[in-house]
Scaffold this motif. Sequence first.
Motif, PDB file in Angstrom:
ATOM      1  N   SER A 111       0.828  -1.204   0.000  1.00 36.68           N
ATOM      2  CA  SER A 111       0.000   0.000   0.000  1.00 36.68           C
ATOM      3  C   SER A 111       0.863   1.256   0.000  1.00 36.68           C
ATOM      4  CB  SER A 111      -0.932  -0.010   1.208  1.00 36.68           C
ATOM      5  OG  SER A 111      -1.682   1.182   1.283  1.00 36.68           O
ATOM      6  N   THR A 112       1.888   1.262   0.838  1.00 39.25           N
ATOM      7  CA  THR A 112       2.757   2.434   0.973  1.00 39.25           C
ATOM      8  C   THR A 112       3.573   2.697  -0.289  1.00 39.25           C
ATOM      9  OG1 THR A 112       2.948   2.109   3.361  1.00 39.25           O
ATOM     10  CG2 THR A 112       4.658   3.434   2.305  1.00 39.25           C
ATOM     11  N   CYS A 113       4.138   1.651  -0.866  1.00 37.78           N
ATOM     12  CA  CYS A 113       5.147   1.848  -1.912  1.00 37.78           C
ATOM     13  C   CYS A 113       4.637   1.691  -3.334  1.00 37.78           C
ATOM     14  CB  CYS A 113       6.316   0.899  -1.669  1.00 37.78           C
ATOM     15  SG  CYS A 113       7.186   1.233  -0.115  1.00 37.78           S
ATOM     16  N   THR A 114       3.444   1.097  -3.510  1.00 37.70           N
ATOM     17  CA  THR A 114       2.877   1.005  -4.860  1.00 37.70           C
ATOM     18  C   THR A 114       1.570   1.769  -4.978  1.00 37.70           C
ATOM     19  OG1 THR A 114       1.459  -0.958  -4.598  1.00 37.70           O
ATOM     20  CG2 THR A 114       3.816  -1.344  -5.002  1.00 37.70           C
ATOM     21  N   GLY A 115       1.126   2.390  -3.874  1.00 41.44           N
ATOM     22  CA  GLY A 115      -0.179   3.045  -3.905  1.00 41.44           C
ATOM     23  C   GLY A 115      -1.313   2.048  -3.959  1.00 41.44           C
ATOM     24  N   ASP A 116      -1.047   0.836  -3.417  1.00 40.58           N
ATOM     25  CA  ASP A 116      -2.037  -0.245  -3.419  1.00 40.58           C
ATOM     26  C   ASP A 116      -2.437  -0.607  -4.839  1.00 40.58           C
ATOM     27  OD1 ASP A 116      -3.145  -2.099  -1.753  1.00 40.58           O
ATOM     28  OD2 ASP A 116      -5.013  -0.992  -1.421  1.00 40.58           O
ATOM     29  N   ASN A 117      -1.458  -0.702  -5.710  1.00 42.93           N
ATOM     30  CA  ASN A 117      -1.702  -1.010  -7.114  1.00 42.93           C
ATOM     31  C   ASN A 117      -2.370  -2.372  -7.282  1.00 42.93           C
ATOM     32  OD1 ASN A 117      -0.576  -2.269  -9.874  1.00 42.93           O
ATOM     33  ND2 ASN A 117      -0.688  -0.037 -10.067  1.00 42.93           N
ATOM     34  N   ALA A 118      -3.333  -2.429  -8.166  1.00 39.06           N
ATOM     35  CA  ALA A 118      -4.115  -3.656  -8.360  1.00 39.06           C
ATOM     36  C   ALA A 118      -3.736  -4.394  -9.629  1.00 39.06           C
ATOM     37  CB  ALA A 118      -5.603  -3.314  -8.395  1.00 39.06           C
ATOM     38  N   GLY A 119      -2.603  -4.059 -10.232  1.00 36.95           N
ATOM     39  CA  GLY A 119      -2.299  -4.556 -11.560  1.00 36.95           C
ATOM     40  C   GLY A 119      -1.553  -5.860 -11.662  1.00 36.95           C
ATOM     41  N   PHE A 120      -1.332  -6.551 -10.549  1.00 36.83           N
ATOM     42  CA  PHE A 120      -0.529  -7.773 -10.616  1.00 36.83           C
ATOM     43  C   PHE A 120      -1.304  -9.036 -10.243  1.00 36.83           C
ATOM     44  CE2 PHE A 120       2.377  -4.265 -10.091  1.00 36.83           C
ATOM     45  CZ  PHE A 120       3.388  -4.551 -10.991  1.00 36.83           C
ATOM     46  N   GLY A 121      -2.489  -8.872  -9.713  1.00 34.68           N
ATOM     47  CA  GLY A 121      -3.231 -10.020  -9.209  1.00 34.68           C
ATOM     48  C   GLY A 121      -3.670 -11.006 -10.269  1.00 34.68           C
ATOM     49  N   THR A 122      -3.790 -10.561 -11.521  1.00 34.85           N
ATOM     50  CA  THR A 122      -4.238 -11.477 -12.585  1.00 34.85           C
ATOM     51  C   THR A 122      -3.103 -12.295 -13.172  1.00 34.85           C
ATOM     52  OG1 THR A 122      -3.989  -9.736 -14.242  1.00 34.85           O
ATOM     53  CG2 THR A 122      -6.162  -9.973 -13.207  1.00 34.85           C
ATOM     54  N   THR A 123      -1.864 -11.959 -12.846  1.00 37.39           N
ATOM     55  CA  THR A 123      -0.726 -12.683 -13.418  1.00 37.39           C
ATOM     56  C   THR A 123       0.146 -13.367 -12.379  1.00 37.39           C
ATOM     57  OG1 THR A 123       0.579 -10.643 -13.424  1.00 37.39           O
ATOM     58  CG2 THR A 123      -0.599 -11.205 -15.456  1.00 37.39           C
ATOM     59  N   SER A 124       0.366 -12.724 -11.244  1.00 36.44           N
ATOM     60  CA  SER A 124       1.326 -13.231 -10.264  1.00 36.44           C
ATOM     61  C   SER A 124       0.642 -13.814  -9.039  1.00 36.44           C
ATOM     62  CB  SER A 124       2.261 -12.103  -9.813  1.00 36.44           C
ATOM     63  OG  SER A 124       3.149 -11.738 -10.842  1.00 36.44           O
ATOM     64  N   PRO A 125       1.026 -15.035  -8.634  1.00 29.21           N
ATOM     65  CA  PRO A 125       0.551 -15.547  -7.349  1.00 29.21           C
ATOM     66  C   PRO A 125       1.047 -14.649  -6.215  1.00 29.21           C
ATOM     67  CG  PRO A 125       1.559 -17.285  -8.665  1.00 29.21           C
ATOM     68  CD  PRO A 125       1.894 -15.990  -9.337  1.00 29.21           C
ATOM     69  N   LEU A 126       0.262 -14.533  -5.154  1.00 30.82           N
ATOM     70  CA  LEU A 126       0.631 -13.719  -4.003  1.00 30.82           C
ATOM     71  C   LEU A 126       1.211 -14.591  -2.895  1.00 30.82           C
ATOM     72  CD1 LEU A 126       0.624 -11.070  -2.311  1.00 30.82           C
ATOM     73  CD2 LEU A 126      -1.712 -11.691  -1.612  1.00 30.82           C
ATOM     74  N   TRP A 127       2.349 -14.147  -2.368  1.00 29.12           N
ATOM     75  CA  TRP A 127       2.968 -14.755  -1.189  1.00 29.12           C
ATOM     76  C   TRP A 127       2.941 -13.675  -0.116  1.00 29.12           C
ATOM     77  CZ3 TRP A 127       8.800 -16.635  -1.320  1.00 29.12           C
ATOM     78  CH2 TRP A 127       9.106 -17.272  -0.109  1.00 29.12           C
ATOM     79  N   ILE A 128       1.980 -13.760   0.772  1.00 28.93           N
ATOM     80  CA  ILE A 128       1.776 -12.716   1.774  1.00 28.93           C
ATOM     81  C   ILE A 128       2.564 -13.041   3.042  1.00 28.93           C
ATOM     82  CG2 ILE A 128      -0.300 -13.786   2.763  1.00 28.93           C
ATOM     83  CD1 ILE A 128       0.224 -10.003   2.252  1.00 28.93           C
ATOM     84  N   ALA A 129       3.163 -12.037   3.641  1.00 30.08           N
ATOM     85  CA  ALA A 129       3.864 -12.202   4.911  1.00 30.08           C
ATOM     86  C   ALA A 129       3.038 -11.553   6.007  1.00 30.08           C
ATOM     87  CB  ALA A 129       5.245 -11.565   4.841  1.00 30.08           C
ATOM     88  N   ARG A 130       2.639 -12.332   6.985  1.00 31.08           N
ATOM     89  CA  ARG A 130       1.967 -11.795   8.173  1.00 31.08           C
ATOM     90  C   ARG A 130       2.094 -12.816   9.281  1.00 31.08           C
ATOM     91  NH1 ARG A 130      -3.560 -11.144  10.599  1.00 31.08           N
ATOM     92  NH2 ARG A 130      -3.548  -9.087  11.594  1.00 31.08           N
ATOM     93  N   TYR A 131       2.782 -12.426  10.360  1.00 29.28           N
ATOM     94  CA  TYR A 131       3.040 -13.342  11.466  1.00 29.28           C
ATOM     95  C   TYR A 131       1.920 -13.217  12.476  1.00 29.28           C
ATOM     96  CZ  TYR A 131       7.642 -13.157   9.278  1.00 29.28           C
ATOM     97  OH  TYR A 131       8.688 -13.196   8.374  1.00 29.28           O
ATOM     98  N   SER A 132       0.869 -13.929  12.206  1.00 32.75           N
ATOM     99  CA  SER A 132      -0.333 -13.846  13.020  1.00 32.75           C
ATOM    100  C   SER A 132      -1.140 -15.119  12.811  1.00 32.75           C
ATOM    101  CB  SER A 132      -1.148 -12.607  12.621  1.00 32.75           C
ATOM    102  OG  SER A 132      -2.222 -12.404  13.510  1.00 32.75           O
ATOM    103  N   SER A 133      -2.360 -15.123  13.342  1.00 31.22           N
ATOM    104  CA  SER A 133      -3.202 -16.315  13.242  1.00 31.22           C
ATOM    105  C   SER A 133      -3.993 -16.367  11.941  1.00 31.22           C
ATOM    106  CB  SER A 133      -4.156 -16.373  14.436  1.00 31.22           C
ATOM    107  OG  SER A 133      -4.942 -15.189  14.496  1.00 31.22           O
ATOM    108  N   SER A 134      -3.925 -15.303  11.142  1.00 32.75           N
ATOM    109  CA  SER A 134      -4.601 -15.293   9.842  1.00 32.75           C
ATOM    110  C   SER A 134      -3.817 -14.388   8.891  1.00 32.75           C
ATOM    111  CB  SER A 134      -6.043 -14.797   9.979  1.00 32.75           C
ATOM    112  OG  SER A 134      -6.065 -13.416  10.269  1.00 32.75           O
ATOM    113  N   PRO A 135      -4.003 -14.555   7.588  1.00 33.93           N
ATOM    114  CA  PRO A 135      -3.262 -13.718   6.631  1.00 33.93           C
ATOM    115  C   PRO A 135      -3.649 -12.251   6.687  1.00 33.93           C
ATOM    116  CG  PRO A 135      -4.115 -15.710   5.584  1.00 33.93           C
ATOM    117  CD  PRO A 135      -4.762 -15.614   6.916  1.00 33.93           C
TER     118      PRO A 135
END
Length: 285
Positions: free
Chosen positions: A220-244
């Motif tokens: 969100s901070t560095c791309t302005g929450d750009n939505a242009g990659f979700g149709t091509t690239s799988p997402l590997w999310i980092a979040r150290y918690s009980s849910s993503p």
Amino acid sequence: MFSTAPRPLAPSSRRLLRPALAALALGTLLLGATAVPAQADAAGRPFQPSHPERDFAGSTVVAHEGRGPSGPLQPQVTQTPGLDVSSYQGSVNWSAAAGAGARFAYVKATEGTGYTNPDFTQQYNGSYNTGLIRGAYHFALPNASSGATQANYFVSHGGGWSADGKTLPPALDIEYNPYGATCYGLSQAAMVSWIHDFSNTVHTRTGRYPTIYTTNDWWSTCTGDNAGFGTTSPLWIARYSSSPGTLPNGWSYQTFWQYADSGTFPGDQDYFNGAYTQVQALAKG
């Protein structure tokens, strides 16, 4: 449920290193808050990371985002366990990891255009030889050189792909800058262009768009929450918690989730968001 006991480490652990890295980054910002990180030094030499062995998927996350609520993990569907490693782990006992239930692994291959993981062969081939589906990732330094330049370096030094059913798409690790300004001195538009440059070059070289590793806050901070990659690239999310948690714009679900930096396996703990047959399907393209 996996054990939360920390993996064996040298006397200085990741949790001690991360605050130090955060302090270093903060000091850099305070010394020149308005300065853009230089693309080259006074002698014209490209930026070179001073501690690439300490830069890995998630190495900056806790210092910037902390940890979320603890408790039982809450996957929405069947999850397949795996891990990610770098030279920080050194030689990995892959037979033990596989015996403990790991089914896939991501291995750091490169950083910028001047660093290759000295343990890459043992980690990448070793995971393959014990039956894990494995892939390689690149730690991005967008202030050092173009996306295409780093993508070519990555693919030429371990970041390739083959339709053997055992190789995950190459991955781009793009997170907080361990050497200075959070967004590497790039505007949001410039960062989006850099990621497109990297992604398109990987696709041209390998036939696969890269998996993108990031956090929701950084994206969100560095791309302005750009939505242009979700149709091509799988997402590997980092979040150290009980849910993503909340996902970056453009993705309705994560493919991989790095949910802890220690646990049953060496390195970081990950889930693939689906059954093992779907991991195999992703590997086959």
